[in-house]
Write a protein that holds these residues in place. Structure first.
Motif, short mmCIF file in Angstrom:
data_model
loop_
_atom_site.label_atom_id
_atom_site.label_comp_id
_atom_site.label_asym_id
_atom_site.label_seq_id
_atom_site.Cartn_x
_atom_site.Cartn_y
_atom_site.Cartn_z
N SER A 130 57.08 24.37 81.51
CA SER A 130 57.80 23.35 80.74
C SER A 130 59.14 23.03 81.38
O SER A 130 59.55 21.86 81.46
N LEU A 131 59.84 24.08 81.87
CA LEU A 131 61.14 23.87 82.51
C LEU A 131 61.00 23.03 83.78
O LEU A 131 61.80 22.12 84.03
N LYS A 133 58.58 20.92 84.53
CA LYS A 133 58.20 19.55 84.15
C LYS A 133 59.42 18.77 83.67
O LYS A 133 59.59 17.59 84.01
N ASP A 134 60.28 19.41 82.87
CA ASP A 134 61.50 18.75 82.39
C ASP A 134 62.41 18.38 83.56
O ASP A 134 62.99 17.29 83.60
N SER A 137 61.05 15.45 85.50
CA SER A 137 61.23 14.21 84.74
C SER A 137 62.67 13.71 84.82
O SER A 137 62.91 12.53 85.06
N THR A 138 63.63 14.62 84.62
CA THR A 138 65.04 14.21 84.61
C THR A 138 65.50 13.76 86.00
O THR A 138 66.35 12.89 86.12
#
Length: 223
Positions: A130-131, A133-134, A137-138
């Motif tokens: 999740s980290l 992927k975040d 994205s950012t």
């Protein structure tokens, strides 16, 4: 054979199968490391590289450096938090993908098992997935990330998942068998793509015995 691992790992894992002395018709077996972004064919004496692409050329050195720096920071954070037998080769650039293995690709069987047990009880990989992927994205980096095997993460340009290998078989009926077919696994995209296609077959397996059973049933159905 299509795998997220690189060519040398296929040779290590399948050395009995790939030994010409054992009589397997190697001209009928192609190897597709790194999700098929590399292709090896038997030329009568050895396997030779027939196709390859480069991740850095596609996303740029600056974006790649950001991925490396971030994975290194996660590696330090994770290794300070969890007491595990860390080994070596935590980051492995395979040309067409970046593999991050928190326990280290040099880990032996017992060390990998200890990692898997700790991962299952603490949801380590799902949290870091999740980290990553975040972060992707950012930073607006055109890459995807999936869980690789039981110990690592595969990071690669968009579209370079295992569906990449399908371009080699556009006019053929395909039967695929994989063991990481859930949404976070690196078999999921090809498993789903073939599962949703009428002319192909796609199976999820959990162990070698089940894989043998699936193959036997496929052969039986053909006859």
């Amino acid at each position: 054979i299509v795998t997220g691992s690189d060519y040398d790992y296929i040779l290590d894992q399948c050395k009995i199968l790939l030994d010409p002395a054992n009589g397997f018709p190697l001209d009928r077996l192609s190897l597709y490391p790194c999700n098929g972004t590399k292709a090896y064919k038997w030329n009568g004496q050895e396997y030779s590289l027939t196709h390859s692409v480069e991740m850095i050329d596609t996303i740029g050195q600056a974006a790649y450096n950001k991925l490396i720096t971030t994975c290194l920071s996660y590696q330090l954070e994770l290794s300070l938090k969890y007491d595990l037998p860390y080994t070596g080769t935590f980051l492995h650039y395979r040309g067409s993908m970046l593999n991050w293995c928190p326990i280290g690709r040099s880990a032996g069987t017992n060390q990998r098992k200890e990692w898997v047990d700790k991962d299952k009880s603490n949801n380590i990989r799902s949290n870091y997935l999740s980290l990553i992927k975040d972060f992707i994205s950012t930073q607006n980096i055109s890459v995807a990330v999936a869980l690789g095997g039981s110990t690592s993460f595969d990071i690669y340009p968009e579209g370079w998942d295992k569906t990449y290998v399908l371009r080699y078989f556009q006019d053929e009926s395909i039967t695929f068998i994989g063991d990481k077919c859930k949404p976070s696994g690196n078999d999921y995209t090809i498993y789903k793509a073939l599962k949703d296609a009428d002319q192909h077959q796609s199976y999820s397996t959990t162990c070698p015995a089940e894989t043998i059973r699936i193959v036997a049933n496929c052969i039986s159905d053909e006859h």
